[in-house]
Design a protein around this motif. Structure first.
Motif, PDB file in Angstrom:
ATOM      1  N   TYR A 102      -5.485  -0.276  -8.033  1.00  5.18           N
ATOM      2  CA  TYR A 102      -4.880  -1.339  -7.223  1.00  5.18           C
ATOM      3  C   TYR A 102      -4.622  -0.840  -5.805  1.00  5.18           C
ATOM      4  N   PHE A 103      -4.003   0.323  -5.677  1.00  3.13           N
ATOM      5  CA  PHE A 103      -3.619   0.760  -4.335  1.00  3.13           C
ATOM      6  C   PHE A 103      -4.832   1.202  -3.513  1.00  3.13           C
ATOM      7  N   SER A 144      -5.586  -0.680  -0.085  1.00  4.54           N
ATOM      8  CA  SER A 144      -5.689   0.121   1.133  1.00  4.54           C
ATOM      9  C   SER A 144      -7.003  -0.133   1.852  1.00  4.54           C
ATOM     10  N   LEU A 184       0.795  -1.231   0.000  1.00  2.00           N
ATOM     11  CA  LEU A 184       0.000   0.000   0.000  1.00  2.00           C
ATOM     12  C   LEU A 184       0.816   1.263   0.000  1.00  2.00           C
ATOM     13  N   TRP A 185       2.148   1.137  -0.171  1.00  2.06           N
ATOM     14  CA  TRP A 185       2.939   2.332   0.076  1.00  2.06           C
ATOM     15  C   TRP A 185       2.557   3.488  -0.828  1.00  2.06           C
ATOM     16  N   VAL A 186       2.052   3.203  -2.031  1.00  2.00           N
ATOM     17  CA  VAL A 186       1.801   4.296  -2.971  1.00  2.00           C
ATOM     18  C   VAL A 186       0.639   5.186  -2.515  1.00  2.00           C
ATOM     19  N   HIS A 187      -0.174   4.704  -1.542  1.00  2.00           N
ATOM     20  CA  HIS A 187      -1.286   5.581  -1.171  1.00  2.00           C
ATOM     21  C   HIS A 187      -0.823   6.823  -0.416  1.00  2.00           C
TER      22      HIS A 187
END
Lengths: 329, 646
Positions: free
Chosen positions: B333-334, B338, B316-319
């Motif tokens: 996807y994210f 999340s 989930l880091w991209v959120h």
């Protein structure tokens, strides 16, 4: 979608008062999530309070641990499984809502959109209205005039560190990063001055990096654009002539442009039509003679850390300079 | 010699047991005086971690007070912009790197995990001491720099290019980057110790499905630390190289990439959130079990939720980067990932409520903190769904809405459980009870103060106030809300003072606790309070998930370990059947010296790249001293084995 079902706030820098389809759609998704989560939150906590109150052991001693068997936990198993199923369904609802909203925002029409270039600097916004005929390109700062009801393409990047372009009444934010170009689609349907602010921490004066999106009917906007494309008016009175001299003989020319004069540096905001802007220093102060004078003499006292150096000049020089700048409509 | 694991207290000991206790004490006792620096026992180091982390919590809390004062008035000049930027950076960095992780993971796991799995010390005790000193020195360096007006001021995330060589002059970002190195080395060391302790040193009978949930939580956290921390070590080291060695990793002008830093940072930064609150939820599981007077409902679900959270945390880091403008497919996807994280978290919450609903709820102070946790943490989870949705996040990202969200998650998920844990384990650590009256007063003050401080932040964020601004204009409709928040801070401040008063009074005047004041079921309650340096007189064996509740009437204990050396039993990873014996190393000064040498190398590298090259020499020397073969215990063993074979 349940629009405007959340507590509103009549501000000019808030996502709760959308004035365009971008912010409007986001508010719809916001309302969907708001109501689902608010109801779930209340139900879960009511369950907690009820059970704690009902199962509370009122003596001050600590009782022996209770034996548990799969039979005694059977109904709890049913309840927890049921709650999980509901949770998953609600999450899917919110997720689909989010996809639909994201899709709508992503598919705003790029082809016919009116393009405005925004370049973020520490700590101000350079705004350009590109034109096929380069001499008609308009360069201004911190005030983005836009035509009402027209699809806009804000094309942006940063000249130094990462900034974020955000006018919440209009559209969600987008980071402007050095080395990357980005496009944000938006449209404003209500006339007015909609405030925006840098939303990515960008150093000493991150707090004072705001801008205005000025939405006006198309004919008014075209008028403004035409006027901004003009070079500055030559000074006509002795005072303003001397004021221009002061400008050209001080450090001002090292950073600023006034089209129609030898001053052509692009480090700081373009001042060709300074007097037509409502604020100075990226929205920090109203554009009055007093504020402008203070800003010129010692910007560091008003916006510590900014690139504008203190300028020493006599009172009469300053008066003349201000008079000259006041003519740059 | 088979006895039961009946509760031990010196009064109940037989003469023979007293003799045994004296023998164990003479082998395991910690050196006194200058020997303070030689200590290696996990309870000693665990307490040091806890006290140090609490001091940093206090310092960061005071910085927050400075910020609240500045923000109480629009366009105020109480703090300069430069000082304010240092304050919020120091506050965030301290809370994340010097308080939350060291407290929730390092302090709690170092102190409690070896006791809970029923062994005499943590695995690699010298490494444990070394990691504590590194953490301490890193924190001291950070605050000394701050007092010398070199406090980090680029945010706790130090994005490039703002923190890079072109826009972050001076040494401020370098001190931040090296703080990361210090705390991450120390965190990684503890993670390795915890994994080995849990998989190799469990009491016989504590098979995987009987490990206490608290220990599961810490072991999941340890794995997350091992997989996530390299990301931030890498990014902060690349930043330091850009700054000191003229590398160009992040310089877009020559093909470097500013987004790379964010990806590496959030690869760590998102799991970091779970590293902080998984131990918190593990504490809640423990408190809910003890104060509902029953085995926790859905043990398997709870454990699988922890493991699932641990895995999903890495997806989930991209959120944190939605606003950078990412492709729609990645957005979807994210967003999905999340939102899905809410499933395991929801499962845990429902299991706890089911446990309460089918148990007998005893409302002591720790339980009040657990109830507060429900109110606060679930609210944080709900606002988390807003920020998981890309379109909504684009409006609330980097506003005070997010500030409210993560304070609800982190104070709810870490500080409420921590204060509950203090009330719960204080009797074990000190042998004295805390005052119930003061404890509950603290809870209510903190709970009310917390909500007054942080709830209005949701509103002020939706009204358009961005984060990390040192001031704001008067006409935005933000002033009143900010003033309410600042008033709430006063309540929080008083609540923490009250907690300190309670701790210091109880240390001296608290009622004696006995070994198991809460009649709890896990193994740390099977020994004296405070635990002796050998932890257990009789090393326990385990017959169920709550070792003390499920103990058979004649539950056996471990026998056959040498008592004249620091021997311990290793068991197999899955079923915890006895495997081999081994010896713990004795106290020594070398880990301290090695930490000093390492610190010199790290700090010197802020000023010159040669700091690492030349600094490696003293590190190598101290490491040689540390690992120099110490033959005495081996000699002991050989003599003894010869004797026994004859």
């Amino acid at each position: 979608m349940i629009i405007a079902a959340v507590p509103g706030f009549p501000g000019n820098q808030t996502s709760l008062n959308p004035v365009g389809p971008g912010a409007g759609r986001i508010e719809g998704e916001f309302a969907l999530i708001f109501w689902i989560t608010a109801i779930v939150y209340c139900l879960v906590l009511i369950a907690l309070i009820v059970y704690v109150a009902r199962r509370r052991h009122s003596m001050s001693d600590i009782p022996e641990p209770m034996p548990t068997t799969p039979q005694s936990d059977r109904w709890a198993k049913v309840a927890v499984s049921g709650a999980m199923v509901v949770t998953v369904l609600l999450l899917f609802t919110m997720m689909i809502g989010s996809f639909v909203t994201g899709h709508a925002l992503g598919n705003m029409n790029r082809q016919t959109a009116y393009t405005i270039d925004v370049y973020a600097h520490q700590w101000w916004w350079e705004v350009q209205y590109p034109n096929d005929e380069p001499y008609k390109t308009v360069v201004t700062a911190n005030e983005i005039h836009v035509p009402l009801g027209v699809q806009l393409r804000i094309h942006g990047t940063s000249r130094d560190v990462i900034h974020s372009f955000w006018a919440p009444n209009v559209q969600g934010k987008r980071d402007l990063m050095p080395g990357y170009d980005t496009d944000v689609m938006m449209q404003i349907d209500q006339p007015g001055r909609w405030r925006g602010q840098c939303a990515e921490y960008c150093g000493e004066q991150h707090a004072h990096m705001s801008f205005y999106m000025v939405a006006e009917p198309n004919h008014q906007f075209q008028q403004w654009l035409e006027q901004q494309a003009q070079s500055s008016i030559a000074p006509s009175t002795p005072q303003t002539v001397h004021g221009q001299q002061v400008f050209l003989s001080h450090a001002c020319v090292m950073c600023h442009t006034i089209r129609g004069t030898p001053a052509g540096s692009r480090v700081g905001p373009d001042l060709t039509h300074l007097a037509s802007r409502a604020t100075i220093a990226a929205g920090l102060l109203p554009n009055t003679i007093g504020n402008l004078g203070g800003w010129i003499l010692n910007a560091q006292a008003l916006k510590p850390g900014c690139s504008m150096p203190p300028n020493q000049m006599t009172g009469s020089d300053l008066q003349d300079l201000l008079a000259y700048l006041g003519t740059l409509k | 010699m088979i006895t039961t694991t009946a509760i031990e207290s010196t009064a109940e000991l037989t003469d023979q047991e007293r003799l045994q206790a004296a023998r164990l004490e003479s082998v395991w006792r910690e050196p006194r005086g200058w020997g303070w620096f030689k200590a290696v026992h996990h309870t000693t180091i665990g307490k040091r971690y806890a006290v140090t982390a609490f001091v940093f919590f206090g310092l960061a809390g005071l910085l927050a007070g400075g910020m609240r004062l500045q923000l109480a008035f629009p366009e105020a000049h109480i703090l300069s912009n430069d000082l304010y930027n240092q304050f919020f950076t120091m506050h965030g960095s301290t809370m994340m790197f010097l308080f939350a992780v060291p407290m929730m993971f390092e302090a709690l796991s170092v102190y409690l995990v070896p006791l809970m799995v029923g062994t005499r010390n943590i695995a690699f005790p010298r490494l444990n001491a070394y990691s504590y000193y590194l953490y301490l020195f890193g924190g001291l360096m950070f605050y000394v720099a701050f007092l010398c007006n070199t406090g980090a001021d680029r945010g706790w995330f130090s994005y490039v290019p703002l923190a890079g060589p072109d826009y972050g002059p001076g040494k401020r970002p370098d001190f931040w980057a090296q703080l990361i190195t210090f705390t991450e080395v120390s965190g990684l060391a503890v993670a390795v110790e915890i994994v080995v302790t849990v998989f190799k040193l469990r009491a016989p009978g504590m098979s995987l499905n009987r490990i206490p949930i608290f220990v599961w939580g810490q072991v999941v956290t340890a794995f997350m630390v091992i997989f996530s921390l390299p990301g931030v070590v890498l990014s902060s080291t690349m930043l330091l190289l850009d700054r000191t060695c003229n590398t160009q990793f992040f310089n877009p002008a020559v093909g470097g990439d500013v987004l790379l830093f964010q990806h590496l940072f959030w690869w760590f930064g998102h799991p970091e959130v779970y590293i902080i609150f998984i131990p918190g939820t593990a504490v809640i599981s423990t408190i809910v079990t003890t104060f509902s007077r029953r085995h926790v409902f859905g043990y398997l679900v709870l454990v699988l939720s922890l493991v699932a959270t641990g895995f999903m945390a890495f997806g989930l880091w991209v959120h944190h980067m939605f606003a950078t403008g990412i492709p729609q497919i990645a957005e979807s996807y994210f967003t999905a990932a999340s939102m899905m994280i809410a499933i395991p978290t929801g499962a845990q919450i429902f299991c706890w409520i089911a446990t309460l609903a089918t148990g007998k709820v005893v409302l002591k102070t720790p339980m009040w903190w657990a109830i507060g946790f429900f109110f606060v943490f679930i609210m944080g989870g709900m606002t988390g769904i807003f920020v998981a949705s890309v379109p909504v996040d684009l409006q609330v990202h980097d506003t005070y809405f997010v500030v409210a969200h993560f304070h609800y998650v982190l104070i709810g998920g870490a500080v409420f459980p921590l204060f509950g844990a203090i009330a719960y384990w204080f009797p074990k650590v000190t042998g004295r009870m805390m005052s119930e009256k003061l404890g509950q007063a603290t809870f209510w003050l903190f709970f009310i103060g917390f909500n007054i401080t942080f709830f209005p932040m949701h509103l002020v964020g939706l009204r358009g106030m961005p984060r990390r601004v040192y001031t704001y204009p008067a006409n935005m409709g933000w002033t009143t809300l900010n003033q309410i928040e600042s008033l709430g801070y006063v309540l929080l401040f008083i609540a923490v003072c009250l907690l300190l008063v309670n701790v210091s009074r109880s240390l001296r005047h608290g009622a004696p606790a006995g070994s198991n004041p809460w009649k709890a079921g896990t193994l740390e309650w099977a020994t004296m309070s405070p635990p002796p340096h050998y932890n257990f007189l009789h090393l326990p064996t385990v017959n169920g998930r709550e070792a003390l509740w499920d103990a058979a009437p004649n539950q056996p204990v471990v026998v056959g370990l040498d008592e004249d050396v620091r021997s311990f039993l290793m068991t197999r990873s899955l079923d915890a059947e006895p495997d081999t014996r081994d010896e713990f190393p004795r106290p020594t000064i070398w880990p301290f010296l090695a930490a000093v040498a390492t610190s010199i190398a790290f700090i010197a590298s802020i000023f010159t790249p040669w700091g690492i090259t030349l600094g490696a020499i003293p590190v190598a020397i101290t490491m040689i001293g540390w690992f120099w073969p110490d033959r005495q215990p081996a000699e002991h063993r050989r003599t003894r084995e010869i004797w026994q074979s004859e």
